[in-house]
Design a protein around this motif. Structure first.
Motif, short mmCIF file in Angstrom:
data_model
loop_
_atom_site.label_atom_id
_atom_site.label_comp_id
_atom_site.label_asym_id
_atom_site.label_seq_id
_atom_site.Cartn_x
_atom_site.Cartn_y
_atom_site.Cartn_z
N ARG A 13 58.00 -24.07 21.04
CA ARG A 13 57.18 -25.23 21.39
C ARG A 13 57.65 -25.93 22.66
O ARG A 13 56.84 -26.39 23.47
CB ARG A 13 57.20 -26.25 20.23
N ASP A 14 58.99 -26.05 22.80
CA ASP A 14 59.50 -26.73 23.99
C ASP A 14 59.66 -25.80 25.18
O ASP A 14 60.19 -26.21 26.23
CB ASP A 14 60.83 -27.43 23.68
N LYS A 15 59.20 -24.55 25.03
CA LYS A 15 59.23 -23.54 26.10
C LYS A 15 60.65 -23.16 26.53
O LYS A 15 60.85 -22.59 27.59
CB LYS A 15 58.44 -24.02 27.33
N SER A 16 61.65 -23.47 25.69
CA SER A 16 63.03 -23.13 26.06
C SER A 16 63.31 -21.65 25.92
O SER A 16 64.10 -21.08 26.67
CB SER A 16 64.02 -23.94 25.22
N VAL A 17 62.68 -20.99 24.91
CA VAL A 17 62.88 -19.56 24.71
C VAL A 17 61.53 -18.90 24.43
O VAL A 17 60.62 -19.52 23.88
CB VAL A 17 63.86 -19.27 23.54
N GLY A 18 61.43 -17.66 24.81
CA GLY A 18 60.24 -16.87 24.52
C GLY A 18 60.65 -15.44 24.21
O GLY A 18 61.66 -14.94 24.73
N VAL A 19 59.89 -14.79 23.34
CA VAL A 19 60.17 -13.40 22.95
C VAL A 19 59.05 -12.51 23.46
O VAL A 19 57.86 -12.83 23.31
CB VAL A 19 60.30 -13.26 21.41
N VAL A 40 64.16 -11.59 25.83
CA VAL A 40 64.09 -13.03 25.63
C VAL A 40 64.06 -13.70 27.00
O VAL A 40 64.91 -13.42 27.86
CB VAL A 40 65.28 -13.55 24.81
N LEU A 41 63.07 -14.58 27.21
CA LEU A 41 62.98 -15.36 28.44
C LEU A 41 63.47 -16.77 28.14
O LEU A 41 63.02 -17.39 27.17
CB LEU A 41 61.54 -15.40 28.95
N ILE A 42 64.40 -17.28 28.96
CA ILE A 42 64.94 -18.61 28.71
C ILE A 42 64.61 -19.55 29.86
O ILE A 42 64.32 -19.12 30.99
CB ILE A 42 66.47 -18.56 28.51
N ASP A 43 64.63 -20.85 29.56
CA ASP A 43 64.49 -21.89 30.57
C ASP A 43 65.83 -22.64 30.62
O ASP A 43 66.13 -23.44 29.72
CB ASP A 43 63.37 -22.86 30.19
N PRO A 44 66.68 -22.36 31.62
CA PRO A 44 68.02 -22.96 31.65
C PRO A 44 68.00 -24.49 31.58
O PRO A 44 68.91 -25.10 30.99
CB PRO A 44 68.59 -22.47 32.99
N GLU A 45 66.98 -25.13 32.16
CA GLU A 45 66.94 -26.59 32.12
C GLU A 45 66.67 -27.10 30.71
O GLU A 45 67.20 -28.13 30.30
CB GLU A 45 65.86 -27.08 33.08
N GLN A 46 65.84 -26.40 29.94
CA GLN A 46 65.56 -26.81 28.57
C GLN A 46 66.74 -26.52 27.64
O GLN A 46 67.00 -27.27 26.69
CB GLN A 46 64.32 -26.08 28.04
N ILE A 47 67.45 -25.43 27.89
CA ILE A 47 68.56 -25.05 27.01
C ILE A 47 69.72 -26.03 27.11
O ILE A 47 70.40 -26.31 26.11
CB ILE A 47 69.01 -23.62 27.35
#
Length: 386
Positions: A13-19, A40-47
């Motif tokens: 939901r917060d777009k921090s990770v995607g599969v 897995v696609l990550i958003d370093p700013e959200q993590i």
């Protein structure tokens, strides 16, 4: 135009990770099982400095989660494995990737990281017992799931906003070589009759594909003084729930009742045809075993279970078998006797023709959350977003 290869995509939901996965069905070949891999696609700013993990689980459910009482769980984890994907524990350039993984990694860029799991060889296949239309919540099923989440460590409880779950299936296809064509027979002797009644039932082959008609050869030699009538043929599905109890469900999935008769001293040779399907008659029948269902995708009757000899059957959750049953009544002066013959067979999917991963264009298909309670294969239990 190049053929398309669908890539299944789902974001938290917060777009921090995607599969991102190249398939959702993984085949048990009996001597080996397809590995589960993806990206897995990550958003370093959200993590915000947390780690990212991927978990592969196999769960056996035999009741709704909200029915848990006195500390007794209505689910059991058969298999659970967690891997850290970010920060990577090894250089992702040095790890071994499938061709589809390599294409996804090139497409997504530097913030994409691969994951890889191997199935143990003793896990069951995806299967579920069909609930009644009035039943609510999740029901008896063997389910597989890939979950990605970010946390300080893998034992922390993952927040739903920062996690994503994707239901997958473990399936079996018909073996390349089938066994001998099955058959069965019985001989019945009656009081006041010098000669017996003999009935033989045979099939053309051991394994049938879903949707394929089954030709059933029936040979009745009535040398007795009984009048044989009401010949019926059926296909029965037998489901043994072996993990937590020895519940057994026997369901007729195809049936034909005839008025065929075999008077004393005569014989009958006839071929009957049945086609077991998840059709209108079976679609809402409680207790039918179905192949694991994913979201809104339609499914079919469960495939026959093939179990290695060295694997404990108890860990398989549910075992599904099929048989043809032919019955008739032998009526005489001292009453009527039912005569029956059972013949087992396998009902499975044929092996698909493998595609060429090198010549396909990637098409990304986003998974929309279904939020349909009680539908086998829901891959998110969260309430719908506005």
């Amino acid at each position: 135009m190049s053929p398309k290869h669908v890539i299944y995509k789902k974001l938290s939901r917060d777009k921090s990770v995607g599969v991102y996965m190249g398939k959702r069905d993984f085949v048990d070949h009996c001597d080996s099982v397809d590995p589960v891999d993806g990206v897995v696609l990550i958003d370093p700013e959200q993590i915000k400095g947390k780690k990212v993990y991927v978990m592969l689980s196999c769960t056996f459910r035999y009741g709704r989660d909200d029915m848990d009482v006195l500390g007794m769980a209505f689910r059991r984890d058969i298999f659970l494995c967690t891997r850290q994907v970010y920060p990577p524990l090894q250089d992702k350039e040095c790890s071994i990737h499938s061709k589809i993984q390599e294409r996804i990694l090139r497409k997504l860029g530097d913030n994409a990281y691969p994951f890889f799991f191997e199935f143990p060889d003793n896990l069951p296949c995806s299967v579920a017992l069909q609930p009644a239309p009035t039943d609510e919540g999740k029901h008896c099923a063997v389910e597989f799931e890939v979950k990605a989440f970010c946390a300080e460590n893998q034992d922390d409880k993952a927040q739903k906003r920062s996690s994503v779950r994707l239901a997958i299936r473990k399936v079996q296809y018909a073996p390349d070589k089938g066994g001998a064509a099955p058959s069965g027979e019985t001989t019945c002797e009656f009081i006041m009759s010098d000669k017996p009644l003999h009935m033989r039932v045979s099939l053309e082959k051991e394994t049938y594909y879903h949707g394929e008609p089954i030709n059933i050869s029936v040979d009745i030699d009535n040398s007795s003084n009984r009048n044989v009538k009401d010949v019926s043929v059926s296909v029965e599905q037998i489901t043994n729930v072996v993990l937590y109890s020895n519940d057994k469900y026997v369901k007729t999935v195809a049936y034909e009742e005839t008025t065929d008769t075999v008077p004393p001293g005569t014989s009958l040779k006839k071929v009957y045809t049945l086609c077991p399907l998840l059709n209108n008659d079976n679609r809402e029948r409680r207790g039918l075993a179905l192949d694991g269902k994913l979201k809104h995708e339609d499914t079919n009757l469960a495939s026959s279970s093939i179990v290695k000899e060295e694997v404990l059957k108890e860990i398989m959750g549910m075992l599904v078998t099929y048989r043809v049953v032919v019955k008739c009544n032998a009526a005489g002066m001292v009453g009527s006797s039912e005569v029956a013959v059972e013949v087992p067979f396998k009902l499975m999917h044929p092996k698909p023709v493998p595609g060429d991963e090198d010549t396909t264009d990637l098409v990304f298909e986003e998974f929309k959350r279904s939020y349909l309670k009680g539908v086998v294969g829901d891959d998110d239990e969260s309430p719908a977003e506005p």
